[in-house]
Design an enzyme around this catalytic site. Sequence first.
Site, short mmCIF file in Angstrom:
data_model
loop_
_atom_site.label_atom_id
_atom_site.label_comp_id
_atom_site.label_asym_id
_atom_site.label_seq_id
_atom_site.Cartn_x
_atom_site.Cartn_y
_atom_site.Cartn_z
N CYS A 78 0.83 -1.20 0.00
CA CYS A 78 0.00 0.00 0.00
C CYS A 78 0.88 1.26 0.00
O CYS A 78 1.59 1.50 -0.97
CB CYS A 78 -0.96 -0.07 1.19
SG CYS A 78 -2.39 0.96 0.99
N HIS A 169 -3.05 -5.88 0.45
CA HIS A 169 -2.49 -6.31 1.74
C HIS A 169 -2.46 -7.84 1.81
O HIS A 169 -3.45 -8.47 2.18
CB HIS A 169 -3.35 -5.77 2.89
CG HIS A 169 -3.27 -4.29 3.03
ND1 HIS A 169 -2.34 -3.68 3.83
CD2 HIS A 169 -3.99 -3.31 2.45
CE1 HIS A 169 -2.50 -2.38 3.75
NE2 HIS A 169 -3.49 -2.11 2.92
N GLU A 171 -1.13 -9.55 3.97
CA GLU A 171 -1.07 -9.99 5.37
C GLU A 171 -2.44 -10.24 5.99
O GLU A 171 -2.54 -10.83 7.05
CB GLU A 171 -0.28 -8.98 6.22
CG GLU A 171 -0.95 -7.62 6.43
CD GLU A 171 -0.75 -6.60 5.30
OE1 GLU A 171 -0.51 -7.04 4.16
OE2 GLU A 171 -0.85 -5.41 5.56
N VAL A 226 -13.24 -12.98 27.20
CA VAL A 226 -12.19 -13.99 27.03
C VAL A 226 -10.84 -13.49 27.57
O VAL A 226 -10.15 -14.19 28.31
CB VAL A 226 -12.02 -14.33 25.52
CG1 VAL A 226 -10.97 -15.41 25.32
CG2 VAL A 226 -13.34 -14.75 24.91
N SER A 228 -9.88 -11.04 29.74
CA SER A 228 -9.64 -10.88 31.18
C SER A 228 -9.82 -12.21 31.92
O SER A 228 -9.20 -12.43 32.96
CB SER A 228 -10.51 -9.77 31.78
OG SER A 228 -11.86 -10.10 31.70
#
Length: 601
Positions: A78, A169, A171, A226, A228
């Site tokens: 990008c 992208h 990724e 999830v 904490s």
Amino acid sequence: MINGIAVIDLGGQYAHLIAVRLRDLGCYAEIFDADDIEQISRYKGVIVSGSPNLSAHDEDGGVLTEILELPQPVLGFCFGHQEIAKFYGGKVIRGKPEFGPATLEIIKETDIFPGIPKQSTVFMSHGDTVETLPPGFEEIGISSNQKGNIHHNAAIGCSSLKRYGFQFHPEVDDSEYGDLMLKNFAVDICKVDPRWQSKIFAQTLIEKIQDQVGDKDVFLLASGGVDSTVLGELLKQALSSEKVHLLHVDTGFMRKNESREVASFFKDVDFKLVDASQRFFEALANVYEPEAKRKIIGELFVDILTEEFAKLNLEDGLMAQGTIYPDRIESGGSNKARVIKTHHNQVEIMAEMVRQGKVIEPLGDLYKKEVRQLGLELGVPSRLVNRHPFPGPGLAVRLLANNGKYPPQYTNEVVVDNSRLPDGFSGMVLPIASVGVKADMRSYELPLLIQGGEDFHPDNQCKLLAAVPGLINQMSDINRVVWSPGFKVESFAPACKVMSPKRVELLREVDYLVNKYLVELDLYDHVWQFPVVMLPAVVNGKVSEVVILRPVKTSRGMTVTVPVLPLEFYSGVLQELQQLSQIQLVAIDLTTKPPGTIEWE
Ligand code: XMP
């Protein structure tokens, strides 16, 4: 030479993801700022992320000069791609924006594309584009969107210089062959030996916590989510039980029965439940703007915490937070990333505590998937580990309030060109804005409501999902598309409604009902998260609530797609909601992220 890749974080939303992906592939990767040239030069190759800056306007211009003078191979995505082109003499202009999936067509076989089919799906999020190639570079890929519009220079390269640029992208999950492209670059071109082990060892984190905490007391805000819950378990295993103090603040914006369930899971450690719902409602009365809401919630959280610290005489203690990586980067946590949403635990007062060294964030480098992996490793029951994530500010960011006006930038009516919609469908805009992310920047725009289609049949879902990226690219004033079959809306106007306990109660019931159906139809694990959003609007002249169902699929929450769900599910939910007189309209959100975000605020 370090056997790995230096990832340059120019502030794009996915910089960290590049490193995580590479590590998943067995290639060691570290993140650096562009000016850390001494470190960068020790790696076998360099990958440059995107950025919220505009290459065409020369923002952050020349940022890659020193890097591009290195002998190592460089690949840019990008903004990184555009800067590489500019450095070698190419030209970048403000082009036609592209958000969401596009088809990449490889037009020239090169060393970076072995094994990638001639056509594949890639993920785009940009406004600028490389118009003229630098001398010596070749155009190796072009992209096209749903409407067949071609974008040139989607992938460029110069094999002799070992410089490559992708406008897309690779990724993010939505780029079908992204992993293979990264591997081709790292392993084949940079010669990285892929022997890195990416497993997160609970033991390493436990030792790190013991080291950071010493013999201090540690406070954890246990939200029931999830993150904490996993962190609570990690603290329990790392420290002696009398040193761990869990605090649960009921903000009044929790899910049904949530506070009760948290208390019962942590019954064997010091656990305190604070009912602060009244204070939150008072603080949020007449607040409409999402960032203002988030800041108030964040600050009140910290006030309550400070009071609790004082009561327990634990000022010398530390606070532990279940912040994970996406929370940090989307709050402008990396040096250059723009603020999309301020997370409840990233407000300034908390930042001050971080500077004073009073906050530990042991999960701060992990994505949700990795936190779940860690939870299972620690023995947290999978029922809790696989629970859908829930935002810190809870239902407060899913209950939209409005002062009865359009947002100030909408001085003219937004006219929808129905010829852009699939046959048999028509559109109009909803009269309230939501937050989104476009080209790495925050957007606050109106959603487009599509009407038509008899019901939520999967064929209709598929047809509209395919049309959404094109619609958002063509209409600059909208950042979301929602769809409601069956209802007939003739007119919309902004309604005036505040964040009242009564409205939250209604939203809580609707949320409960939707989740009940997901579980009953065995769909709960097929969606990653399913926010239920409620917003006020005058629909056909009547002040009402509009319910938006927002199912999303993702592996890390940074980009999302919308899953197609069975008609049985939507019909069941709809039937129940139609019994509630306050609700006039129910719609599904069909927006990918970007340009939408998962939450509406
Ligand atoms: P967005 O809406 O930014 O959400 O696409 C990405 C993920 O983050 C969650 N989220 C939050 N989590 N505190 C949190 O702990 C927050 O303030 C917050 N805001 C959003 C969201 O639910 C999604 O999973």
